[in-house]
Write a protein that holds these residues in place. Structure first.
Motif, mmCIF file in Angstrom:
data_model
loop_
_atom_site.group_PDB
_atom_site.id
_atom_site.type_symbol
_atom_site.label_atom_id
_atom_site.label_comp_id
_atom_site.label_asym_id
_atom_site.label_seq_id
_atom_site.Cartn_x
_atom_site.Cartn_y
_atom_site.Cartn_z
ATOM 1 N N VAL A 259 0.866 -1.172 0.000
ATOM 2 C CA VAL A 259 0.000 0.000 0.000
ATOM 3 C C VAL A 259 0.904 1.224 0.000
ATOM 4 C CG1 VAL A 259 -1.768 1.240 1.309
ATOM 5 C CG2 VAL A 259 -1.735 -1.253 1.314
ATOM 6 N N GLN A 260 0.566 2.209 -0.807
ATOM 7 C CA GLN A 260 1.356 3.440 -0.840
ATOM 8 C C GLN A 260 0.708 4.468 0.088
ATOM 9 O OE1 GLN A 260 1.606 4.368 -5.008
ATOM 10 N NE2 GLN A 260 3.145 2.811 -5.343
ATOM 11 N N LYS A 261 1.556 5.215 0.776
ATOM 12 C CA LYS A 261 1.079 6.208 1.730
ATOM 13 C C LYS A 261 2.039 7.388 1.718
ATOM 14 C CE LYS A 261 -0.111 6.655 6.640
ATOM 15 N NZ LYS A 261 -0.235 5.942 7.927
ATOM 16 N N ALA A 262 1.533 8.565 2.064
ATOM 17 C CA ALA A 262 2.372 9.751 2.148
ATOM 18 C C ALA A 262 2.350 10.284 3.574
ATOM 19 C CB ALA A 262 1.887 10.816 1.180
ATOM 20 N N LEU A 263 3.524 10.588 4.093
ATOM 21 C CA LEU A 263 3.667 11.225 5.399
ATOM 22 C C LEU A 263 4.230 12.619 5.162
ATOM 23 C CD1 LEU A 263 5.379 8.320 7.371
ATOM 24 C CD2 LEU A 263 2.960 8.912 7.373
ATOM 25 N N THR A 264 3.780 13.606 5.921
ATOM 26 C CA THR A 264 4.297 14.961 5.743
ATOM 27 C C THR A 264 4.900 15.497 7.033
ATOM 28 O OG1 THR A 264 2.161 15.976 6.234
ATOM 29 C CG2 THR A 264 2.642 15.525 3.922
ATOM 30 N N TYR A 265 5.861 16.365 6.844
ATOM 31 C CA TYR A 265 6.479 17.089 7.953
ATOM 32 C C TYR A 265 6.617 18.531 7.515
ATOM 33 C CZ TYR A 265 9.644 18.623 11.582
ATOM 34 O OH TYR A 265 10.188 19.300 12.624
ATOM 35 N N THR A 266 6.218 19.461 8.366
ATOM 36 C CA THR A 266 6.352 20.879 8.038
ATOM 37 C C THR A 266 7.365 21.520 8.969
ATOM 38 O OG1 THR A 266 4.073 20.983 7.252
ATOM 39 C CG2 THR A 266 5.137 23.074 7.764
ATOM 40 N N ASP A 267 8.416 22.043 8.360
ATOM 41 C CA ASP A 267 9.445 22.776 9.094
ATOM 42 C C ASP A 267 8.987 24.227 9.175
ATOM 43 O OD1 ASP A 267 12.197 23.172 10.204
ATOM 44 O OD2 ASP A 267 12.372 24.440 8.422
ATOM 45 N N SER A 268 8.920 24.777 10.362
ATOM 46 C CA SER A 268 8.372 26.118 10.572
ATOM 47 C C SER A 268 9.275 27.233 10.060
ATOM 48 C CB SER A 268 8.093 26.334 12.052
ATOM 49 O OG SER A 268 9.316 26.344 12.773
ATOM 50 N N GLY A 269 10.555 26.977 9.944
ATOM 51 C CA GLY A 269 11.483 28.030 9.525
ATOM 52 C C GLY A 269 11.869 28.944 10.674
ATOM 53 N N THR A 270 11.626 28.487 11.905
ATOM 54 C CA THR A 270 11.927 29.312 13.077
ATOM 55 C C THR A 270 13.405 29.688 13.115
ATOM 56 O OG1 THR A 270 10.142 28.308 14.322
ATOM 57 C CG2 THR A 270 11.835 29.416 15.594
ATOM 58 N N VAL A 271 14.282 28.748 12.884
ATOM 59 C CA VAL A 271 15.699 29.075 12.687
ATOM 60 C C VAL A 271 15.830 29.376 11.201
ATOM 61 C CG1 VAL A 271 18.062 28.201 12.748
ATOM 62 C CG2 VAL A 271 16.445 27.549 14.550
ATOM 63 N N PRO A 272 16.169 30.624 10.828
ATOM 64 C CA PRO A 272 16.229 30.968 9.398
ATOM 65 C C PRO A 272 17.167 30.026 8.636
ATOM 66 C CG PRO A 272 16.362 32.940 10.753
ATOM 67 C CD PRO A 272 16.458 31.773 11.679
ATOM 68 N N ARG A 273 16.715 29.613 7.461
ATOM 69 C CA ARG A 273 17.498 28.704 6.615
ATOM 70 C C ARG A 273 18.555 29.474 5.819
ATOM 71 N NH1 ARG A 273 12.226 27.957 5.415
ATOM 72 N NH2 ARG A 273 11.252 26.282 6.580
ATOM 73 N N THR A 274 19.623 28.767 5.490
ATOM 74 C CA THR A 274 20.634 29.295 4.583
ATOM 75 C C THR A 274 20.617 28.448 3.319
ATOM 76 O OG1 THR A 274 22.347 27.900 5.570
ATOM 77 C CG2 THR A 274 22.109 30.119 6.462
ATOM 78 N N SER A 275 21.114 29.001 2.239
ATOM 79 C CA SER A 275 21.093 28.294 0.952
ATOM 80 C C SER A 275 22.455 27.704 0.657
ATOM 81 C CB SER A 275 20.706 29.275 -0.159
ATOM 82 O OG SER A 275 20.296 28.599 -1.312
ATOM 83 N N PRO A 276 22.519 26.483 0.171
ATOM 84 C CA PRO A 276 21.422 25.557 -0.069
ATOM 85 C C PRO A 276 20.998 24.882 1.238
ATOM 86 C CG PRO A 276 23.467 24.501 -0.698
ATOM 87 C CD PRO A 276 23.804 25.911 -0.260
ATOM 88 N N PHE A 277 19.721 24.544 1.334
ATOM 89 C CA PHE A 277 19.155 23.907 2.516
ATOM 90 C C PHE A 277 18.896 22.449 2.164
ATOM 91 C CE2 PHE A 277 15.566 22.833 5.346
ATOM 92 C CZ PHE A 277 16.133 23.155 6.564
ATOM 93 N N GLU A 278 19.593 21.544 2.842
ATOM 94 C CA GLU A 278 19.541 20.116 2.511
ATOM 95 C C GLU A 278 18.411 19.405 3.260
ATOM 96 O OE1 GLU A 278 22.729 16.439 2.237
ATOM 97 O OE2 GLU A 278 22.991 17.933 3.817
#
Length: 123
Positions: free
Chosen positions: A90-109
């Protein structure tokens, strides 16, 4: 007393064979995320997985580590025995949302279960 010992021994033997209990890494098919995101915007990561319907329970996706340049997630499931059933994937999708509370730098892995699935450009 002997009956209890036999049941305990049988349960231990089954768990040793991987039929009951234990935590395993998810069977990941793909990981999806946007090509770019703002430094402090929410970033949603979707992990597409395959599940064997006869014994994989309790799939979870949790934060392992988060730095300014990397999001590392850990995906696991609990082994269990569902009894006799028609084995199917069976195929299923799980999600995770990163809030961005610590500002990201580029590139973000983006890393899931120790594997790098790519980078996001931070705008």
């Amino acid at each position: 007393m002997k009956k209890t010992s036999l049941v305990a021994l049988l349960a231990l033997g089954l768990s040793g064979c991987g039929l009951v209990g234990g935590v395993e890494p998810l069977h990941i098919r793909s990981v999806e995320f946007p090509a770019s995101v703002g430094a402090t915007e929410p970033l949603t990561v979707t992990v597409n997985i395959d599940i064997w319907n006869c014994g994989e329970k309790g799939q979870s996706l949790t934060l392992a580590e988060r730095t300014a340049s990397r999001l590392s997630l850990q995906g696991t499931f609990r082994k269990g025995w569902a009894g006799p059933c028609a084995a199917a994937v069976v195929q299923k999708a799980l999600t995770y949302t990163d809030s961005g509370t610590v500002p990201r730098t580029s590139p973000f892995e983006v890393v899931v279960n120790g594997k790098s699935w790519g980078t996001v450009t931070v705008k």
